[in-house]
Design an enzyme around this catalytic site. Structure first.
Site, mmCIF file in Angstrom:
data_model
loop_
_atom_site.group_PDB
_atom_site.id
_atom_site.type_symbol
_atom_site.label_atom_id
_atom_site.label_comp_id
_atom_site.label_asym_id
_atom_site.label_seq_id
_atom_site.Cartn_x
_atom_site.Cartn_y
_atom_site.Cartn_z
ATOM 1 N N GLN A 1 0.854 -1.199 0.000
ATOM 2 C CA GLN A 1 0.000 0.000 0.000
ATOM 3 C C GLN A 1 0.883 1.241 0.000
ATOM 4 O O GLN A 1 0.393 2.351 -0.142
ATOM 5 C CB GLN A 1 -0.874 0.018 1.259
ATOM 6 C CG GLN A 1 -1.827 -1.152 1.358
ATOM 7 C CD GLN A 1 -2.471 -1.209 2.739
ATOM 8 O OE1 GLN A 1 -3.485 -0.588 2.999
ATOM 9 N NE2 GLN A 1 -1.875 -1.958 3.633
ATOM 10 N N HIS B 1 -1.552 1.339 -4.278
ATOM 11 C CA HIS B 1 -2.010 2.728 -4.107
ATOM 12 C C HIS B 1 -1.172 3.718 -4.911
ATOM 13 O O HIS B 1 -1.225 4.923 -4.657
ATOM 14 C CB HIS B 1 -2.012 3.122 -2.622
ATOM 15 C CG HIS B 1 -3.078 2.430 -1.811
ATOM 16 N ND1 HIS B 1 -3.077 2.382 -0.431
ATOM 17 C CD2 HIS B 1 -4.194 1.762 -2.194
ATOM 18 C CE1 HIS B 1 -4.142 1.710 -0.007
ATOM 19 N NE2 HIS B 1 -4.828 1.305 -1.063
#
Ligand code: BJW
Ligand code: ZN
Length: 244
Positions: free
Chosen positions: A100, A118
């Site tokens: 992430q 992300h």
């Protein structure tokens, strides 16, 4: 005993291994986490800045936050936790990181099999024509919002709240999670979806789930084994077990 016999045996026998990573793994490199003590820009919650409406309302504020982070990230290096994951890529038959983190530190450590779910903070994109820009300079003080040739405002190419994760990256992640025998969940609070639900997919397919975190999290209940402590301490020890 620090590690269970089950984990030691899986470290020797597993062919497909996945690590889901969050901000905690980069904390020991000096990158602040999002939530909790010493969290990023403590006066703001990530939900307040990491969304498109906040950018349209106050692009200077949002770019100030990203410039501060881009500068910080450009000055830090991977830590023993990242390097242990690099070694794992060579030790297991198949090893992938689903991160992430937008800081690029897994690539800097040498890992090739990385899904940056992300995005990457060093990349930007035009909000009008979607062109990706790789050369937006860091401004110490935001004097003007970066603009694309088409005239559109440029934003960081990261995934904000309310935005969809690329379908391809999601499909690739689901496949890895379904196929792995061992899943590490490292330094994430488990507060943000869809990644917070990824461990369930691996578990439904009989993977053994190991959490490495300095505290218990909202997803600890899903785990088969919890290693409570720093990623930079546990991961090198795990690499030693695989090697010996
Ligand atoms: C250590 C350590 C050490 C410290 N060693 N450990 C289902 C239910 C409810 C809500 C939703 C849902 N599905 C979707 C949503 C909405 C939303 C969401 O999740 N909301 C929640 C707040 C409830 N999700 C989305 O909007 C996502 N999009 C999506 O699903 O699209 C479809 C959709 C749209 C609209 C509605 C419904 C569906 C996109 C989420 C994008 C998140 N983006 C951010 C910003 C990225 C760009 C940037 O960096 O600026 O991603 S937010 C921020 O949180 C960032 C992080 O990647 C993410 C996760 O944080 P992380 O990594 O877990 O960090 P921390 O700080 O929370 O935790 C650190 C941990 O480390 C702690 O546990 C420490 O203890 C530990 N630690 N030092 C080991 N040394
Ligand atoms: Zn454009």
């Amino acid at each position: 005993m620090e590690f269970s016999d089950k984990l030691k045996s899986l470290l020797k026998s597993s062919k497909n291994v996945v690590a889901i990573c969050g901000a905690g793994i980069s904390q020991e490199s000096g990158v602040p986490t999002f939530r909790g003590k010493g969290g990023l820009w403590e006066k703001y919650r990530p939900e307040e800045l990491a969304n498109f409406d906040a950018f349209i309302k106050n692009p200077v504020l949002v770019w100030e936050w990203y410039n501060y982070r881009k500068k910080l990230i450009s000055e830090v290096n991977p830590n023993p936790g990242h390097y242990a994951l690099y070694e794992m890529e060579n030790l297991f038959e198949k090893f992938f990181i689903i991160t992430q983190n937008v800081d690029g530190l897994h690539h800097k450590a040498g890992n090739k099999n990385v899904i940056e779910i992300h995005g990457n903070i060093m990349h930007s994109k035009c909000i009008e024509c979607d062109k990706i820009h790789y050369d937006v300079p860091i401004q110490e003080k935001v004097v003007s919002i970066p603009k694309c040739e088409c005239g559109g405002m440029i934003r960081p190419n990261v995934v904000w709240f309310g935005e969809l994760i690329s379908e391809n990256l999601l499909m690739d992640s689901y496949k890895l999670l379904k196929d792995c025998q061992l899943l590490f969940v490292i330094g994430t609070s488990g507060n943000v979806y869809p990644v917070a639900s990824f461990p369930i997919i691996a578990k439904e397919n009989d993977a053994y789930l190991v959490e490495i975190n300095t505290e218990k999290t909202t997803i600890s209940y899903m785990m088969d084994e919890i290693l409570e402590g720093q990623a930079g301490v546990f991961l090198p020890k795990i690499v030693e077990i695989i090697k010996n």
